[in-house]
Design an enzyme around this catalytic site. Structure first.
Site, PDB file in Angstrom:
ATOM      1  N   GLU A   1       8.514   3.496   2.431  1.00  0.00           N
ATOM      2  CA  GLU A   1       7.463   4.570   2.770  1.00  0.00           C
ATOM      3  C   GLU A   1       7.299   5.373   1.171  1.00  0.00           C
ATOM      4  O   GLU A   1       7.188   6.458   1.043  1.00  0.00           O
ATOM      5  CB  GLU A   1       8.246   5.674   3.511  1.00  0.00           C
ATOM      6  CG  GLU A   1       8.459   5.261   4.860  1.00  0.00           C
ATOM      7  CD  GLU A   1       9.119   6.222   5.650  1.00  0.00           C
ATOM      8  OE1 GLU A   1       8.523   6.499   6.880  1.00  0.00           O
ATOM      9  OE2 GLU A   1       9.907   6.993   5.358  1.00  0.00           O
ATOM     10  N   VAL A   2       6.786   4.386   0.411  1.00  0.00           N
ATOM     11  CA  VAL A   2       6.482   4.849  -0.994  1.00  0.00           C
ATOM     12  C   VAL A   2       4.907   5.397  -0.972  1.00  0.00           C
ATOM     13  O   VAL A   2       3.948   4.330  -0.577  1.00  0.00           O
ATOM     14  CB  VAL A   2       6.420   3.798  -2.254  1.00  0.00           C
ATOM     15  CG1 VAL A   2       6.151   4.236  -3.432  1.00  0.00           C
ATOM     16  CG2 VAL A   2       8.055   3.296  -2.055  1.00  0.00           C
TER      17      VAL A   2
END
Length: 545
Positions: free
Chosen positions: A341-342
């Protein structure tokens, strides 16, 4: 003989069960023995039963066992399992002996469980390859538990404790039983998130106890995240001083971490630390200046910070020093590096990152930038003789996935499609997607976790052998010490049976329900605040211990 579970064809199994049930009716004055959760691979129970007197019972090392008195794992387990085997008994201390006498039934005790271990691994830690197989035989002459390792002996002690039951007069009994057992998957974990809500150490220790009752063997400690940084670092004390909810009350000191690791070890549980980067790092930035990427708007910094700055050499210097500390603190040979989830928006806005992208030839593909960053961390971990585990995005973004080792699949949708891709690339996979306990849905709906089929994808035998197990994940947005146990148990136990037991023997929810309901009552009696499955009651309801 009552053959409850064995490796036979389904048709013959039904016949055996029917004939056995008729035989049991003929001996209806003798109660059927209690079951074991998770279900052993092979188990035969008989109507013949033996009374157990706690004052005349002992758990002993066999003379020929490679583990003898002084083996911390088994010495503490013998004491612990005496209390677990005889719940409600307070008439005296547990019985033990330095070794098995030639005539073990000559006065001191009338029934003994004798334990033989074939390898002396008493001083080590459980690892990713630890063998947990055990054989257990309960007969009139006593019980014999044989395991290759102390970790297998622990699993056998748990099974023995579940076989003991009480009649209406509170007398203890055990039926003649034969068990051959081993886990289906080597990696059977629970993830706890201690960043979004701080979990006190006693709460974690009680969770480790409950994990051992379900034969779970990996505590995935998602110790830090955006909201807080409770890990108290020796090398970088400002990380928790400034990043924790409170610098003294809401932190895990080095002593706390050692306590968790030691408690887990004595129960055959690995502690897998996760320090998730480059995203999920807002709390890191409070205590480590210049680690996170400055976000820009209109060509100027806007005061916000994004993920770890992958364009700055100082980021890798910091991570090298920090991961060296983690290597020295956590004995397990695996470290979870995260990578999920960057948010790329801040990287896209930063001119230094843009320049670095151009220099590296990444164009505008920021997945290549994340892959570059993760590759650097994976190499750091490899230089420390440890193995990295990453979330699935790292695999999805990697052009050279062969540099990866273990991928944890967590996203929804066709998660088995992802498992298939990971194993096609020759990588090991851990499945988490179907066991997110914090997802919407009734908390009593355990069957959806029980009905998971981890290997139900099109693939070769070799691919399916690369699925090393699964994890039950309980994220902390709405979970703290007040509701952790009923959120976890007994739903996590349902998943635990899927990860331990033979799938063909455990494919029916209706057959599992009464067994799980009994096991849930056992959890209550052991002090675990397990939630109810349906309308009903337990003979001994939950009481705060």
């Amino acid at each position: 003989m009552i053959t409850l579970f064995s490796h036979v064809k389904k048709e013959s199994k039904t016949t055996v069960l029917n004939l056995s049930f008729i035989f049991w009716l003929m001996l209806s004055e003798v109660p059927v023995a209690r079951g074991v959760w998770p279900l052993p691979q092979k188990m035969s129970q008989f109507a013949e039963r033996y009374p157990l007197n706690p004052q005349a019972f002992a758990i002993l090392h066999e003379n020929n066992s490679q583990a003898q008195p002084g083996c911390s794992v088994l010495d503490t387990a013998f004491k612990r399992y005496f209390s677990l085997t005889f719940p409600g008994y307070s008439g005296g201390k547990e019985r033990s002996s330095d070794c098995l006498a030639e005539n073990p039934f000559s006065g001191a005790y009338t029934y003994a469980l004798v334990v033989r271990v074939e390898e002396d691994d008493c001083d080590g830690y459980p690892n990713a390859e630890s063998e947990e197989k055990y054989n257990l035989r309960v007969s009139a002459g006593g019980g014999l538990l044989v395991a290759k390792t102390v970790w297998g002996a622990l699993r056998g002690l748990e099974s023995f404790s579940q076989l003991v039951y009480q009649d209406e007069h509170n007398n203890y009994f055990i039926n003649k039983t034969e068990i051959e057992d081993f886990p289906r998957f080597l990696h059977r974990g629970i993830l706890l998130d201690t960043s979004r809500h701080f979990l006190p150490v006693p709460t974690i220790l009680k969770t480790l106890d409950a994990m051992s009752y379900s034969k779970l063997n990996v505590f995935h400690w998602h110790i830090v995240d955006d909201p807080s940084f409770p890990y108290q670092s020796r090398s970088f004390p400002h990380l928790s001083n400034r990043g924790a909810f409170h610098p003294s009350t809401h932190v895990y000191s080095q002593t706390d971490v050692r306590r968790v690791i030691a408690h887990a070890r004595l129960r055959g549980i690995r502690v897998l630390p996760e320090f998730d980067t480059p995203g999920h790092t807002q709390s890191w930035g409070k205590g480590q200046p210049n680690l996170l990427t400055p976000c820009y708007h209109g060509g100027k910094p806007d005061g916000r910070l994004g993920p770890v700055n992958p364009a700055a050499g100082t980021s890798y210097q910091f991570m090298t020093r920090f991961l060296r500390e983690i290597h020295s603190v956590f004995p397990d040979s695996y470290v979870h590096l995260g990578g999920d989830e960057v948010d790329f928006s801040c990287w896209k806005s930063n001119p230094d990152v843009q320049m670095f992208m151009s220099k590296m030839g990444f164009g505008s593909d920021f997945t290549k930038l994340e892959a570059f960053y993760m590759e650097r961390l994976i190499n750091i971990i490899a230089s420390l003789n440890k193995t990295s585990i990453v979330w699935q995005e790292v695999f999805d973004y990697h052009e050279k996935p062969k540099s990866l080792s273990v991928v944890e699949v967590w996203r929804g949708g066709c998660y088995l499609c992802e498992v298939r891709k990971v194993t096609q690339a020759g990588l090991r996979a851990i499945l988490a997607s179907p066991w997110y306990l914090d997802q919407p849905g009734p908390t009593h709906d355990w069957s959806r976790y029980y009905n998971v089929r981890p290997l139900a994808f099109m693939g070769s035998v070799q691919q399916k052998q690369l699925v090393i197990g699964g994890e039950i994940c309980l994220w902390g947005e709405y979970v703290d010490a007040t509701n952790l146990a009923p959120m976890l148990w007994p739903r996590a136990s349902a998943a635990a049976e899927r990860l331990w037991s033979d799938e063909e023997q455990t494919c029916t929810v209706s057959e599992a329900f009464p067994r799980l309901a009994k096991f849930r009552c056992s959890l209550l009696r052991r002090g675990v605040q397990a939630g109810p499955l349906s309308v009903g009651h337990c003979q001994q309801e939950y009481q705060e211990l």
